[in-house]
Design an enzyme around this catalytic site. Sequence first.
Site, PDB file in Angstrom:
ATOM      1  N   GLU A  70      -6.591   4.459   8.072  1.00 47.06           N
ATOM      2  CA  GLU A  70      -6.340   5.878   7.779  1.00 47.06           C
ATOM      3  C   GLU A  70      -7.548   6.515   7.107  1.00 47.06           C
ATOM      4  OE1 GLU A  70      -2.573   5.414   5.798  1.00 47.06           O
ATOM      5  OE2 GLU A  70      -1.632   4.899   7.707  1.00 47.06           O
ATOM      6  N   HIS A 114      -9.438   0.916   5.276  1.00 42.99           N
ATOM      7  CA  HIS A 114      -8.131   1.114   5.915  1.00 42.99           C
ATOM      8  C   HIS A 114      -8.298   2.076   7.102  1.00 42.99           C
ATOM      9  CE1 HIS A 114      -3.990   2.325   6.578  1.00 42.99           C
ATOM     10  NE2 HIS A 114      -3.645   1.201   5.953  1.00 42.99           N
ATOM     11  N   ASN A 140       0.865  -1.185   0.000  1.00 46.68           N
ATOM     12  CA  ASN A 140       0.000   0.000   0.000  1.00 46.68           C
ATOM     13  C   ASN A 140       0.899   1.233   0.000  1.00 46.68           C
ATOM     14  OD1 ASN A 140      -1.796   2.051   0.506  1.00 46.68           O
ATOM     15  ND2 ASN A 140      -2.298   1.401   2.601  1.00 46.68           N
ATOM     16  N   GLY A 163       3.061   1.983  11.176  1.00 45.44           N
ATOM     17  CA  GLY A 163       3.977   3.132  11.110  1.00 45.44           C
ATOM     18  C   GLY A 163       5.026   3.148  12.215  1.00 45.44           C
ATOM     19  N   SER A 190       3.971  -2.335  10.236  1.00 42.68           N
ATOM     20  CA  SER A 190       5.422  -2.307  10.481  1.00 42.68           C
ATOM     21  C   SER A 190       6.125  -3.618  10.131  1.00 42.68           C
ATOM     22  CB  SER A 190       5.700  -1.910  11.938  1.00 42.68           C
ATOM     23  OG  SER A 190       5.078  -0.671  12.197  1.00 42.68           O
TER      24      SER A 190
HETATM   25  C1  PEP Z   1      -0.571   0.176   6.633  1.00 48.74           C
HETATM   26  O1  PEP Z   1      -0.829   1.334   6.961  1.00 48.74           O
HETATM   27  O2  PEP Z   1      -1.406  -0.530   6.041  1.00 48.74           O
HETATM   28  C2  PEP Z   1       0.747  -0.371   6.990  1.00 48.74           C
HETATM   29  C3  PEP Z   1       0.869  -1.655   7.102  1.00 48.74           C
HETATM   30  O3  PEP Z   1       1.764   0.540   7.139  1.00 48.74           O
HETATM   31  P1  PEP Z   1       3.274   0.267   7.634  1.00 48.74           P
HETATM   32  O4  PEP Z   1       3.714  -1.043   6.994  1.00 48.74           O
HETATM   33  O5  PEP Z   1       4.032   1.428   7.139  1.00 48.74           O
HETATM   34  O6  PEP Z   1       3.213   0.155   9.124  1.00 48.74           O
END
Ligand code: PEP
Length: 252
Positions: A95, A93, A9, A169, A211
């Site tokens: 966000e 998602h 993503n 994140g 992460s």
């Molecule tokens: C996400 O927001 O879907 C995500 C997995 O982000 P990150 O891998 O950067 O933690």
Amino acid sequence: MRKKLIIGNWKMNPRSAEDARKIFAAIKRKAAKISSVTTVICPPFPFLNLLSPDKKVALGAQDIHSEQDGAFTGEVSLAMVANAGGRYVIVGHSERRALGETDEFVNKKLMQALKHGMNSVLCIGEKERDEGGHYLHFLNAELVAALNKIPSTHLRHLVIAYEPIWAIGKKEDEAMKPSEMHEMTIYIRKVLKSLYRGVDVESVPVLYGGSIGESNAEAMIRDGMVDGLLVGRQSLEPEAFGAILALADKTR
Ligand code: PEP
């Protein structure tokens, strides 16, 4: 053995079409050497049409609107995504939910995508954990709401991505532990079983997101008992993402 599903993503990155092309081409080169992984990249909408998927790397969208077309300024429909080459769509998602997307809206989007046979990645995840296990009730409610009135015949296009918001994140060592994810995989399947009695819910892939990088991808797949990963930041780094694909490819 079923293929792992690794979804990148890109969120609101990169800034230019040129960079999007470069990153996508580099990921395709990495994926060309991989056999037991389905790789999906979800770029921002303006880049969807510019990138050429191949047998190894499919394209997806980060969101869709719940209606087919109409007066919805700034929105993008399922048909537009499909016509631009998108074969997957992320729905709900965290966000987007943080911007005000409700469970009801998520359910409508999911219905819209699934009824048209689009591979739909439903994101669920709690903000924080508590000693009393209330987060499990929260997850149960999120799943029940998102799958409201979705018939079992649509499940073959459904993917569940469990993304605990507190683990997104962060540094890789702050991600969820694989053993904890194993419990969540079991819990999610249990909720699906209770919603779809007598239906084979084992075929619905369960992914982990939050992460993930080279240091934790392998253990998460193996010990978390997941069918794949949803990767944010590291999907913009072809070397790191390629390493995740290679680890997923060899993990049984
Ligand atoms: C996400 O927001 O879907 C995500 C997995 O982000 P990150 O891998 O950067 O933690």
